[in-house]
Design a protein around this motif. Structure first.
Motif, short mmCIF file in Angstrom:
data_model
loop_
_atom_site.label_atom_id
_atom_site.label_comp_id
_atom_site.label_asym_id
_atom_site.label_seq_id
_atom_site.Cartn_x
_atom_site.Cartn_y
_atom_site.Cartn_z
N MET A 1 -2.10 -4.31 26.93
CA MET A 1 -0.81 -5.17 27.27
C MET A 1 -0.93 -4.68 28.91
O MET A 1 -0.90 -3.77 29.48
N ARG A 3 0.86 -5.59 32.64
CA ARG A 3 2.53 -5.11 33.20
C ARG A 3 3.01 -6.23 32.93
O ARG A 3 4.49 -5.56 32.39
N HIS A 5 3.44 -8.25 31.00
CA HIS A 5 3.66 -8.78 29.57
C HIS A 5 4.54 -7.66 28.81
O HIS A 5 5.90 -7.98 28.10
N GLU A 6 4.89 -6.61 29.35
CA GLU A 6 5.46 -5.31 28.75
C GLU A 6 7.11 -5.86 29.74
O GLU A 6 7.72 -5.49 28.75
N SER A 9 8.36 -8.63 27.23
CA SER A 9 8.60 -7.84 26.02
C SER A 9 10.06 -7.26 25.54
O SER A 9 11.07 -7.30 25.44
N GLU A 10 9.99 -6.30 27.72
CA GLU A 10 11.41 -5.01 27.15
C GLU A 10 12.80 -5.98 28.14
O GLU A 10 13.74 -5.62 27.38
N ARG A 94 -4.16 -11.86 27.44
CA ARG A 94 -4.36 -10.87 28.87
C ARG A 94 -5.01 -11.37 29.70
O ARG A 94 -3.94 -11.16 31.09
#
Length: 179
Positions: A1, A3, A5-6, A9-10, A94
């Protein structure tokens, strides 16, 4: 995943859910794809221009670009059906996240006299199109090896329903809109 995209999500997805009070996580807008397009009108006369553009766009995107061809003949432009007129590439997953990260953090700040991006590029359904005049702002392009500066269009396709949702998503992802 990747950077970005993280981070989406978070942090960004929960913030969007709270801002627009979505009842389901499936309603939260996200990026679906990024489309890069180079239109080269003079490429119909010279095949080397098209080949150079395909090679440079492939370097920028990290994925092989395809040649787009004319759908109709136009006598005034000396264009016949099937002649090459540009190239394009569509990024997903990605590669899409990595390209967006590179666009926002490296390429756009390298534009001369950059003050931000106009928000007029929205289409009414949350998708955003950005025109770039010089493809040389991307770090993969070697200035010594190019013969002419080309422009390109970047279209970010989102799952947002409105421009307001799409703009909020892209702002949280780092797009520097002019206030």
């Amino acid at each position: 995943m990747s950077r970005l995209h993280e981070i989406y999500s978070e942090k960004i997805a929960p913030e969007l859910k709270k801002e627009f009070s979505y009842s389901s996580p499936m309603q939260i807008p996200g990026m679906r794809s990024i489309s890069l397009n180079m239109g080269l009108g003079e490429g119909s006369q010279d095949n080397k221009i098209i080949q150079d553009a395909v090679q440079e766009l492939s370097l920028i995107a990290g994925q092989q670009a395809v040649i787009t061809r004319a759908k109709k003949s136009i006598a005034a432009f000396k264009l016949r059906e099937g002649m090459p007129v540009g190239c394009r590439v569509t990024l997903r997953h990605r590669r899409m996240w990595e390209f967006y990260d590179k666009l926002v953090n490296f390429a756009l700040p390298r534009v001369r006299d950059f003050r931000g991006v106009q928000d007029r590029g929205f289409d009414g359904r949350g998708n955003f199109t950005l025109g770039i005049r010089e493809h040389t702002i991307f770090p993969e392009i070697n200035m010594d090896k190019i013969d002419r500066v080309k422009g390109l269009n970047v279209t970010v396709v989102t799952s947002a329903r409105t421009d307001k949702e799409g703009k909020m998503l892209l702002q949280l992802l780092g797009m520097p809109f002019i206030k």
